[in-house]
Design a protein around this motif. Structure first.
Motif, PDB file in Angstrom:
ATOM      1  N   GLY A  78       0.796  -1.221   0.033  1.00  0.00           N
ATOM      2  CA  GLY A  78      -0.045   0.050   0.007  1.00  0.00           C
ATOM      3  C   GLY A  78       0.796   1.153   0.027  1.00  0.00           C
ATOM      4  N   ASP A  79       2.077   1.256  -0.465  1.00  0.00           N
ATOM      5  CA  ASP A  79       2.964   2.568  -0.287  1.00  0.00           C
ATOM      6  C   ASP A  79       2.943   3.082  -1.666  1.00  0.00           C
ATOM      7  OD1 ASP A  79       4.604   0.757  -1.818  1.00  0.00           O
ATOM      8  OD2 ASP A  79       6.350   1.110  -0.620  1.00  0.00           O
ATOM      9  N   GLY A  80       2.076   2.587  -2.625  1.00  0.00           N
ATOM     10  CA  GLY A  80       2.080   3.356  -3.889  1.00  0.00           C
ATOM     11  C   GLY A  80       3.213   2.854  -5.085  1.00  0.00           C
ATOM     12  N   ARG A  81       4.142   1.900  -4.647  1.00  0.00           N
ATOM     13  CA  ARG A  81       5.017   1.531  -5.474  1.00  0.00           C
ATOM     14  C   ARG A  81       5.011  -0.267  -5.502  1.00  0.00           C
ATOM     15  NH1 ARG A  81      10.011   4.003  -5.410  1.00  0.00           N
ATOM     16  NH2 ARG A  81      11.125   2.266  -5.300  1.00  0.00           N
ATOM     17  N   VAL A  82       4.995  -0.545  -6.662  1.00  0.00           N
ATOM     18  CA  VAL A  82       4.827  -2.159  -6.921  1.00  0.00           C
ATOM     19  C   VAL A  82       6.051  -3.014  -6.493  1.00  0.00           C
ATOM     20  CG1 VAL A  82       3.440  -1.627  -9.161  1.00  0.00           C
ATOM     21  CG2 VAL A  82       6.240  -1.934  -9.226  1.00  0.00           C
ATOM     22  N   GLU A  83       5.572  -4.219  -6.084  1.00  0.00           N
ATOM     23  CA  GLU A  83       6.607  -5.291  -5.736  1.00  0.00           C
ATOM     24  C   GLU A  83       6.738  -6.309  -6.849  1.00  0.00           C
ATOM     25  OE1 GLU A  83       6.257  -2.611  -2.960  1.00  0.00           O
ATOM     26  OE2 GLU A  83       4.488  -3.910  -2.809  1.00  0.00           O
ATOM     27  N   MET A  84       7.887  -6.916  -6.839  1.00  0.00           N
ATOM     28  CA  MET A  84       7.730  -8.221  -7.957  1.00  0.00           C
ATOM     29  C   MET A  84       7.378  -9.418  -7.136  1.00  0.00           C
ATOM     30  SD  MET A  84      11.385  -6.931  -9.781  1.00  0.00           S
ATOM     31  CE  MET A  84      12.241  -7.298  -8.350  1.00  0.00           C
ATOM     32  N   ILE A  85       6.484 -10.160  -8.013  1.00  0.00           N
ATOM     33  CA  ILE A  85       6.299 -11.399  -7.533  1.00  0.00           C
ATOM     34  C   ILE A  85       6.842 -12.446  -8.988  1.00  0.00           C
ATOM     35  CG2 ILE A  85       4.409 -12.962  -6.711  1.00  0.00           C
ATOM     36  CD1 ILE A  85       3.721  -9.359  -6.625  1.00  0.00           C
ATOM     37  N   TYR A  86       7.483 -13.462  -8.619  1.00  0.00           N
ATOM     38  CA  TYR A  86       7.916 -14.155  -9.767  1.00  0.00           C
ATOM     39  C   TYR A  86       8.412 -15.487  -9.221  1.00  0.00           C
ATOM     40  CZ  TYR A  86      12.233 -11.923  -7.728  1.00  0.00           C
ATOM     41  OH  TYR A  86      13.505 -11.837  -6.937  1.00  0.00           O
ATOM     42  N   GLY A  87       8.175 -16.456 -10.314  1.00  0.00           N
ATOM     43  CA  GLY A  87       8.352 -17.898 -10.002  1.00  0.00           C
ATOM     44  C   GLY A  87       8.624 -18.542 -11.142  1.00  0.00           C
ATOM     45  N   SER A  88       9.644 -19.808 -10.942  1.00  0.00           N
ATOM     46  CA  SER A  88       9.789 -20.370 -11.991  1.00  0.00           C
ATOM     47  C   SER A  88       9.242 -21.683 -12.286  1.00  0.00           C
ATOM     48  CB  SER A  88      11.298 -20.658 -11.843  1.00  0.00           C
ATOM     49  OG  SER A  88      11.627 -21.783 -11.000  1.00  0.00           O
TER      50      SER A  88
ATOM     51  N   ASP B  24       6.074 -21.683  -0.864  1.00  0.00           N
ATOM     52  CA  ASP B  24       6.307 -23.165  -1.019  1.00  0.00           C
ATOM     53  C   ASP B  24       5.593 -23.815  -2.099  1.00  0.00           C
ATOM     54  OD1 ASP B  24       7.471 -25.773  -1.255  1.00  0.00           O
ATOM     55  OD2 ASP B  24       6.937 -26.152   0.973  1.00  0.00           O
ATOM     56  N   ASN B  25       6.047 -23.966  -3.412  1.00  0.00           N
ATOM     57  CA  ASN B  25       5.166 -24.638  -4.374  1.00  0.00           C
ATOM     58  C   ASN B  25       5.495 -26.093  -4.419  1.00  0.00           C
ATOM     59  OD1 ASN B  25       2.850 -24.245  -6.255  1.00  0.00           O
ATOM     60  ND2 ASN B  25       4.406 -24.435  -8.147  1.00  0.00           N
ATOM     61  N   PHE B  26       6.158 -26.672  -3.658  1.00  0.00           N
ATOM     62  CA  PHE B  26       6.529 -28.063  -3.556  1.00  0.00           C
ATOM     63  C   PHE B  26       7.372 -28.736  -4.761  1.00  0.00           C
ATOM     64  CE2 PHE B  26       2.531 -27.459  -1.382  1.00  0.00           C
ATOM     65  CZ  PHE B  26       2.675 -27.607  -0.016  1.00  0.00           C
ATOM     66  N   GLY B  27       8.015 -27.781  -5.366  1.00  0.00           N
ATOM     67  CA  GLY B  27       8.756 -28.110  -6.567  1.00  0.00           C
ATOM     68  C   GLY B  27       8.377 -28.476  -7.774  1.00  0.00           C
ATOM     69  N   TYR B  28       6.938 -27.887  -7.594  1.00  0.00           N
ATOM     70  CA  TYR B  28       6.252 -27.869  -9.001  1.00  0.00           C
ATOM     71  C   TYR B  28       6.359 -26.593  -9.787  1.00  0.00           C
ATOM     72  CZ  TYR B  28       4.347 -32.708  -7.682  1.00  0.00           C
ATOM     73  OH  TYR B  28       4.234 -33.784  -7.424  1.00  0.00           O
ATOM     74  N   GLY B  29       5.893 -26.682 -10.896  1.00  0.00           N
ATOM     75  CA  GLY B  29       6.169 -25.322 -11.789  1.00  0.00           C
ATOM     76  C   GLY B  29       5.107 -24.367 -11.299  1.00  0.00           C
ATOM     77  N   VAL B  30       5.633 -23.259 -11.436  1.00  0.00           N
ATOM     78  CA  VAL B  30       4.592 -21.963 -11.390  1.00  0.00           C
ATOM     79  C   VAL B  30       4.163 -21.762 -12.731  1.00  0.00           C
ATOM     80  CG1 VAL B  30       4.310 -19.659 -10.768  1.00  0.00           C
ATOM     81  CG2 VAL B  30       5.566 -21.276  -9.294  1.00  0.00           C
ATOM     82  N   ASN B  31       2.832 -21.787 -13.245  1.00  0.00           N
ATOM     83  CA  ASN B  31       2.621 -21.927 -14.706  1.00  0.00           C
ATOM     84  C   ASN B  31       2.024 -20.321 -15.030  1.00  0.00           C
ATOM     85  OD1 ASN B  31       3.224 -24.687 -15.212  1.00  0.00           O
ATOM     86  ND2 ASN B  31       1.014 -25.339 -14.887  1.00  0.00           N
TER      87      ASN B  31
END
Length: 230
Positions: free
Chosen positions: A59-69, A96-103
């Protein structure tokens, strides 16, 4: 260097009135560039095809990055207000995505509470909705390998997600109401166009009217167009 870029995102991340470009690649990086093409930073999880979304999580007006492989690592990073992005970036949380892919990753205020949520289409077969701290707000074991997810605009269902067996799920933003619809086709890409969801399977394009899907719970409103030569 970009190793086979996948997605491009643009936003004024440093609030200087100019857009920055964020690009995902096949080697586990989210690369950031300034408006003039100069490199602003490269952010790594683990080797694999990278997905990303950008959202103001605190909520500070700046974006954060969210990324996964595609090898499972998923994290959120906050950029510094001044100085080097590479040196000053701070990891906020990991999921924790349990080692599975973030599609696929999406972000929006799904339940209209004023805060952004993160949508994770996971190879586990789950659709996860996370809050700004990376905690699960709700989850849905929708099938096998969620291959695509859409945040819908101007529609009663807020989410549409597809699994590898050809099942489409429509859901409200809080996950309380869901509809499962057998499409019998596996999408390679999907997008919203007006009041329709357009699905590409590699050999055909399918158009579904969102309101009809939501009310009937069946894929009756469908238009098929097969790509012609050239």
């Amino acid at each position: 260097m970009l190793h086979g870029s996948i997605d491009f995102l643009t936003v004024d991340a440093d609030l200087d009135g100019k857009l920055e470009i964020f690009a995902t690649d096949h080697y586990g990086h989210l690369q950031a560039f300034r408006h003039d093409g100069s490199k602003a930073g490269a952010f790594y999880t683990s080797i694999g095809d990278m997905q990303a979304t950008l959202a103001d999580l605190d909520g500070d007006g700046r974006v954060e990055m969210i990324y996964g492989s595609s090898t499972g690592d998923l994290l959120s990073t906050k950029l510094p207000e001044t100085g080097s992005w590479q040196r000053g970036a701070k990891t906020l949380w990991r999921f924790d995505n349990f080692g599975y892919g973030v599609n696929r990753l999406r972000s929006a205020d799904l339940d209209v509470d004023g805060d952004a949520e993160i949508v994770v289409a996971s190879q586990t077969g789950y659709l996860y909705v996370l809050d700004g701290r990376g905690r699960v707000k709700w989850q849905d074991r929708a099938g096998t390998d969620i291959v695509e997810a859409l945040v819908l605009a101007d529609a009663e269902p807020r989410l549409a997600y597809f699994d590898r067996s050809g099942v489409l799920t429509l859901a409200t933003g809080d996950g309380e109401v869901r509809r499962r619809i057998a499409l019998d086709r596996v999408p390679t890409v999907a997008m919203q166009l007006g009041d329709k969801i357009v699905v590409g399977t590699g050999s055909e394009l399918l158009s579904f009217e969102i309101g009809g899907l939501w009310k009937s719970g069946s894929a009756t409103s469908v238009t098929t167009r097969r790509p012609g030569p050239g």
